[in-house]
Design an enzyme around this catalytic site. Structure first.
Site, PDB file in Angstrom:
ATOM      1  CG  HIS A 113      -1.983  -1.054   1.142  1.00 34.18           C
ATOM      2  ND1 HIS A 113      -3.298  -0.777   0.929  1.00 34.18           N
ATOM      3  CD2 HIS A 113      -1.893  -2.397   1.212  1.00 34.18           C
ATOM      4  CE1 HIS A 113      -3.995  -1.908   0.880  1.00 34.18           C
ATOM      5  NE2 HIS A 113      -3.157  -2.905   1.058  1.00 34.18           N
ATOM      6  CG  ASP A 155      -4.957   2.303   1.545  1.00 35.38           C
ATOM      7  OD1 ASP A 155      -5.965   1.646   1.206  1.00 35.38           O
ATOM      8  OD2 ASP A 155      -3.795   1.859   1.512  1.00 35.38           O
TER       9      ASP A 155
END
Ligand code: UDP
Length: 464
Positions: free
Chosen positions: A22, A112
């Site tokens: 990520h 995110d």
């Protein structure tokens, strides 16, 4: 009266989930934005803050509530996410306030998609929020359908037919949508990505038009994502960001020189590079089967086995293969994939690894383990034609004969040349997408232009 500071450029803060898969894409997106005249900051947990160093990007700590150990300190995923939401909300707010009366007040949080709460924080402070999805567009489409109620759980029919997507068999979808009770926290988190998405000011997907444009279009109403990928360092694609040869974040120490020296002794396209990413824990049985496949072949291999996984290797394996194989605890995957000695990539099909294989034109042997990896593997083999997928036995294990068959198929089999041709095709399309005027480049430019307009509307001075 003292004059308020004025700004000339927008300031974005990216907020990744603190895992390697990520941090890499969000940090890379930040670098891309910075290369287009935006000030970019990455906000990451205190535990991971020291692992990130990227030229031109400011690194700021926030808290997930586990400042000395991160996720490993949490009881489970659910507890971790709750703690992150609680502590992250507080510390992200503090970060926004910290920059408020400076030359660089924050214009937008690119968060995110695992953290929908970050949108609320952004809006509470009257700044923009952009959700960034780190899965493929196809996987986002599947979860978008579930969230909308156009796909009911558990998915119990085969094949699964959804508009804009190829028919998907049971083995092509995340297991937990067939058995929702198997990973309830994870499923809830995947669906929460859509909980307030209609309020997001921007939505981004790490894919590109040529690769998954149709899939994205099929759910554009619920998932209005602009495709801005692949978020692979510029050196490997368009080369427009000077010095951008690596992500700039590593949660483990990469053994780069060691790998490069070893690869330099191997003939072109002779090495199988094997990695299961940062999170997958193969069973001992699966590790053994793969090890036996390598022992019974004459193929050179470079295998990333994280220290915590090393005990699963069969005892005689390292000695028996040391003339052909190198085992490292972590490497710079892009450097390895770009090395001419590498002939194929044995991968768990994490989305970053999949995009990296495609972007560098390396054919793949797919051994997906769970979640979105199952879908990525289907596309690698059947849609993009850049690899083969190993079949599992009735116990869910890829046996050594199967692994070896697939390795040979990709390295030297009948279809090897066609796969290499396709891999080169996707590599060129990826380069085109992020290159000047490419589909992803245009989306990034549009975002930057929008940020500048918003700043101008707020009365903050902007460069043209
Ligand atoms: N990676 C790396 N060195 C390794 C193994 C992996 O740098 O030895 C990087 C890889 O380049 C990718 C990321 O770790 O960017 C893994 O992300 P992915 O989505 O493929 O898998 P995950 O770890 O999230 O399961």
């Amino acid at each position: 009266m003292e004059e308020m500071p004025t700004t000339t450029i927008p300031h974005i803060v990216v907020l990744p989930y603190p895992g390697q898969g990520h941090i890499n894409p969000l940090l890379q997106f930040a670098k891309r934005l910075a290369s287009k005249g935006v000030k970019a900051t990455i906000a990451t947990t205190r535990y991971t803050v020291g692992s990130i160093q990227a030229a031109g990007i400011t690194v700021e700590p926030i808290s997930d509530g586990y400042d000395h150990g991160g996720f490993t300190q949490a009881q489970n995923e659910d507890a971790y996410l709750k703690s992150f939401k609680h502590n992250g909300t507080k510390t992200l707010s503090q970060l926004i306030k910290k920059y408020r009366n400076t030359s660089f007040p924050i214009t937008c949080i690119v968060y995110d998609s695992f953290f929908p709460w970050a949108l609320d924080v952004a809006h509470q402070h009257a700044i923009l929020g952009a959700s960034f999805f780190t899965n493929s567009a196809t996987v986002c489409a599947i979860f978008s359908h579930i969230h909308d109620g156009t796909l009911a759980l558990p998915v119990d029919f085969e094949p699964l037919v959804l508009p804009g997507l190829p028919p998907l068999k049971g083995c092509d979808v995340p297991g937990f949508i067939k058995a929702p009770e198997s990973y309830p926290a994870y499923l809830a988190m995947k669906l929460s990505q859509f909980s307030n998405l209609d309020e997001a000011d921007f939505v981004f997907g790490n894919s590109f038009q040529e690769l998954e444009g149709e899939e994205a279009k099929s759910v554009a109403k619920s998932w209005p994502a602009k495709l801005i990928g692949p978020t692979v360092p510029s050196y490997y694609l368009d080369g427009r960001i000077e010095g951008d040869k690596g992500y700039g974040a590593s949660l483990w120490k990469p053994l780069s020189d060691h790998c490069a020296k070893w690869l330099a002794t191997k003939p072109p396209k002779s090495v199988a590079y094997i990695s299961f990413g940062s999170m997958v824990k193969l069973t001992s049985k699966q590790t053994e089967e793969l090890a036996f496949a390598l022992m019974h072949s004459d193929i050179h291999f470079l295998w990333v086995v994280r220290d915590t996984e090393r005990h699963k290797l069969p005892t005689q394996f390292v000695d028996a293969t040391q003339h052909r194989g190198l085992i490292v605890s972590w490497c710079n995957q892009l450097e390895v994939l770009a090395n001419g000695a590498v002939g194929c990539f044995v991968t768990h099909c994490g989305w970053n690894s999949t995009l990296e294989g495609l972007s560098l034109g390396v054919p793949m042997v797919a051994i997906p383990q769970w979640s979105d990896q199952m879908t990525d593997a289907k596309f690698i083999e059947e849609v993009w034609g850049v690899g083969v997928r190993c079949r599992e036995d009735e116990f869910g294990v890829v046996r050594s004969e199967e692994a070896l068959f697939c390795l040979r198929e990709v390295m030297e089999g009948e279809k090897s040349e066609a796969m290499r041709r396709n891999a080169r095709k996707w590599r060129d399309l990826a380069r085109g997408a992020v290159g000047e005027g490419g589909s992803s480049d245009e989306c990034v430019d549009e975002f930057v232009a929008n940020l500048k307009i918003v700043k101008a509307q707020k009365g903050e001075r902007c460069v043209a």
